[in-house]
Design an enzyme around this catalytic site. Structure first.
Site, PDB file in Angstrom:
ATOM      1  N   GLU A 161       0.804  -1.221  -0.079  1.00 23.59           N
ATOM      2  CA  GLU A 161       0.024  -0.134  -0.018  1.00 23.59           C
ATOM      3  C   GLU A 161       0.830   1.161  -0.210  1.00 23.59           C
ATOM      4  OE1 GLU A 161      -2.719  -0.408   3.259  1.00 23.59           O
ATOM      5  OE2 GLU A 161      -3.543  -2.125   2.463  1.00 23.59           O
ATOM      6  N   ASN A 203       2.028  -5.133  -3.021  1.00 28.60           N
ATOM      7  CA  ASN A 203       0.677  -5.519  -2.826  1.00 28.60           C
ATOM      8  C   ASN A 203      -0.224  -4.105  -2.594  1.00 28.60           C
ATOM      9  OD1 ASN A 203      -1.237  -7.475  -2.352  1.00 28.60           O
ATOM     10  ND2 ASN A 203      -1.176  -6.913  -0.262  1.00 28.60           N
ATOM     11  N   HIS A 240     -10.492  -5.794  -2.514  1.00 29.97           N
ATOM     12  CA  HIS A 240     -11.661  -5.677  -1.532  1.00 29.97           C
ATOM     13  C   HIS A 240     -12.739  -4.727  -2.343  1.00 29.97           C
ATOM     14  CE1 HIS A 240      -9.182  -6.919   1.902  1.00 29.97           C
ATOM     15  NE2 HIS A 240      -8.477  -6.190   1.674  1.00 29.97           N
ATOM     16  N   GLU A 269      -6.263 -10.568  -1.339  1.00 28.29           N
ATOM     17  CA  GLU A 269      -7.089 -10.178  -0.011  1.00 28.29           C
ATOM     18  C   GLU A 269      -8.714 -10.116  -0.465  1.00 28.29           C
ATOM     19  OE1 GLU A 269      -5.727  -6.949   2.263  1.00 28.29           O
ATOM     20  OE2 GLU A 269      -3.648  -7.622   1.910  1.00 28.29           O
ATOM     21  N   ASP A 271     -12.194 -10.173  -0.925  1.00 27.18           N
ATOM     22  CA  ASP A 271     -13.636 -10.168  -0.349  1.00 27.18           C
ATOM     23  C   ASP A 271     -14.600  -9.226  -1.131  1.00 27.18           C
ATOM     24  OD1 ASP A 271     -12.754  -7.627   0.614  1.00 27.18           O
ATOM     25  OD2 ASP A 271     -12.478  -8.588   2.756  1.00 27.18           O
TER      26      ASP A 271
HETATM   27  O1  9MR Z   1      -7.985  -7.915   8.299  1.00 31.26           O
HETATM   28  C1  9MR Z   1      -6.870  -6.914   9.082  1.00 31.26           C
HETATM   29  C2  9MR Z   1      -7.476  -6.553  10.247  1.00 31.26           C
HETATM   30  O2  9MR Z   1      -7.899  -7.515  11.201  1.00 31.26           O
HETATM   31  C3  9MR Z   1      -6.651  -5.570  10.897  1.00 31.26           C
HETATM   32  O3  9MR Z   1      -7.161  -5.009  12.123  1.00 31.26           O
HETATM   33  C4  9MR Z   1      -6.241  -4.470   9.972  1.00 31.26           C
HETATM   34  C5  9MR Z   1      -5.436  -3.233  10.402  1.00 31.26           C
HETATM   35  O4  9MR Z   1      -4.848  -2.520   9.502  1.00 31.26           O
HETATM   36  O5  9MR Z   1      -5.598  -5.047   8.732  1.00 31.26           O
HETATM   37  C6  9MR Z   1      -6.557  -6.067   8.066  1.00 31.26           C
HETATM   38  O6  9MR Z   1      -5.850  -6.291   6.857  1.00 31.26           O
HETATM   39  C7  9MR Z   1      -5.512  -5.574   5.894  1.00 31.26           C
HETATM   40  C8  9MR Z   1      -4.384  -6.023   5.341  1.00 31.26           C
HETATM   41  O7  9MR Z   1      -3.303  -6.289   6.141  1.00 31.26           O
HETATM   42  C9  9MR Z   1      -3.920  -5.044   4.083  1.00 31.26           C
HETATM   43  N1  9MR Z   1      -4.885  -4.632   3.403  1.00 31.26           N
HETATM   44  C10 9MR Z   1      -6.171  -4.087   3.938  1.00 31.26           C
HETATM   45  C11 9MR Z   1      -6.695  -5.266   5.137  1.00 31.26           C
HETATM   46  C12 9MR Z   1      -7.871  -4.852   5.342  1.00 31.26           C
HETATM   47  O8  9MR Z   1      -7.819  -3.760   6.366  1.00 31.26           O
END
Ligand code: 9MR
Length: 453
Positions: A161, A203, A240, A269, A271
């Site tokens: 990111e 990513n 997402h 990722e 969903d």
């Molecule tokens: O799913 C993850 C969630 O449990 C955490 O609280 C969150 C914190 O930043 O991160 C989520 O996973 C993220 C991933 O690492 C990167 N892309 C976005 C995902 C959803 O926020």
């Protein structure tokens, strides 16, 4: 036999009618062609199907039952992030990450590492750092974590990111970005040195629509990395989706365009918020888009049951809160069973050549070949004494090099000699370095021969 999505979904009906009329043995025959789990269905075309896993849910037998049955790739949802693995500077903590990695590997699953460097989920000590101290701390983190997991990770999200949302098409402002624009390539080089066997991915999210400035900006970075020899093997599209950010009509185009740069593409990722047939159709479209792109090598969903999701209220996953398969699950399974062109095949050949000095060197090539193009990764291994420089001769009879990294080259086809660049001339005894190139046509028969200098 490849079954179409429609014919697969008709199987239960046909089987039921046939069973009533002709006897139960036909059911076995009719269903034998279709895989019954996501991992097995994806494997038919050489792909994987993975999920994010949370360490604190591994004691939930419903969760673990679905995990073990359905998925063949695992991503730690939070446990490999910087705050989890280096809570205090230079004190590394791998307990929860190891639980996930060990559980996956004990079950024969592979692991995607997520993520080595990110502006978010940094430990407190890092959030307050800047400049050279931060750059060095970040590189140390990448090196330490990738070294610890060396040999256990299929692909690392090296940087996560790093691009800004919106129309600007630039980098995201962050403490890491403020250490200099080259922080991303520095992280990739450190990761390659620490674990040469892992695929290294960039990513990001909101990089699914080909027309978006952010997608274009990431594309240009990957193109630049490939042209300058920065080690990058894959691009992760988080994907997402919800009503504000729907599956774009040009999603497959985006996957294909990244793949055409000579990298693997992974949906990392996935969903999709929604329910019922609309959600199922969206999942089917995403799955079919990946299957249609030879270098789209796998799909990971961001959790198992809706209740496990970071967006639980949007019910975005393939299993409901009780662990039952949703319509979206069936549409993905059917699409996977319908198949698609397989991803790249890998073959390896090795040639040894003793150069000056007592130790000599060995070169081996790993070739990713698809219809019309290839990526070759050449590993140079020092013999019993350290290398101070090296060259590798290859033969490219039916192809043309379009880009290369981490080596100088003498030409683009036929007999080509590759030689070290400054940063990979010195290779300790018994250790390895890598360079690579991509090209049009066939990369077969490269037959690398290494000479120490
Ligand atoms: O799913 C993850 C969630 O449990 C955490 O609280 C969150 C914190 O930043 O991160 C989520 O996973 C993220 C991933 O690492 C990167 N892309 C976005 C995902 C959803 O926020």
């Amino acid at each position: 036999m490849k079954l179409t999505s429609r014919s697969v979904s008709l199987i239960p009906l046909v089987a039921t009618v046939s069973a009533a009329v002709l006897g139960a043995s036909l059911i076995v025959t009719a269903t034998a062609n279709a895989a019954t789990t996501l991992g097995a269905a994806a494997a038919q075309s050489g792909r994987y199907f993975g999920t994010a896993v949370a360490a604190n849910k591994l004691g939930d037998s419903t969760y673990t039952g679905i995990l073990n049955r359905e998925f063949d790739m695992v991503t730690a949802e939070n446990e490999m992030k910087m705050d989890a693995t280096e809570p205090n500077q230079n004190q590394f903590s791998y307990g929860n990450a190891d639980r996930i990695v060990n559980q996956a590997r004990n079950q024969g699953k592979r692991v995607r590492g997520h993520a080595l460097a990110w502006h978010s989920q940094q430990p407190g000590w890092m959030q307050n750092m800047s400049g050279t101290a931060l750059r060095n701390a970040m590189l140390n983190h990448v090196t330490q974590v990738a070294t610890y997991y060396r040999g256990k990770i299929y692909a690392w999200d090296v940087v996560n990111e790093a691009f800004a949302d919106g129309s600007g098409g630039g980098r995201r402002d962050s403490n890491l970005q403020r250490t200099g624009n080259d922080w991303i390539e520095a992280a990739f080089r450190a990761a390659r040195a620490a674990d040469p066997g892992a695929k290294l991915c960039y990513n990001d999210y909101n990089t699914d629509d080909w027309s978006h400035a952010k997608t274009q900006a990431v594309y240009r970075m990957v193109q630049d990395f490939k042209s300058r020899g920065v080690p990058i093997d894959c691009v992760g599209l988080q994907s997402h989706f919800n009503s504000n950010s729907p599956v774009p009509s040009n999603y497959q185009t985006t996957l294909q365009n990244f793949a055409n740069l000579g990298v693997d593409v992974q949906i990392t990722e996935l969903d999709i918020e929604g329910s019922g047939s609309t959600q199922a159709q969206n999942y089917q479209r995403v799955t079919q888009a990946c299957l249609a792109v030879a270098r789209c090598t796998g799909i990971t969903v961001w959790g198992i049951r809706d209740t496990d999701s970071w967006r639980a209220s949007g019910t975005p996953l393939l299993f409901d809160g009780s662990g039952a398969k949703k319509a979206a699950y069936n549409s993905v399974l059917d699409a996977l069973n319908a198949g698609g062109p397989g991803p790249t095949t890998t073959t390896t050949t090795t040639t040894t050549s003793n150069g000056p000095g007592p130790g000599g060197c060995t070169a081996s090539v790993s070739l990713n070949q698809w219809n019309g193009g290839f990526v070759a990764t050449v590993k140079v291994t020092a013999g019993s004494s350290a290398l101070r420089g090296w060259s590798v001769a290859t033969t490219l009879s039916n192809g043309t090099v379009t880009g290369s990294w981490s080596a100088n080259r003498s030409g683009t086809s036929g007999a080509i000699t590759w030689s070290n660049v400054d940063y990979n001339a010195n290779v300790p005894a018994g250790q390895s370095t890598e360079f690579g190139f991509q090209g049009n046509g066939s990369g077969a028969g490269l037959n690398p021969a290494c000479t120490a200098s």
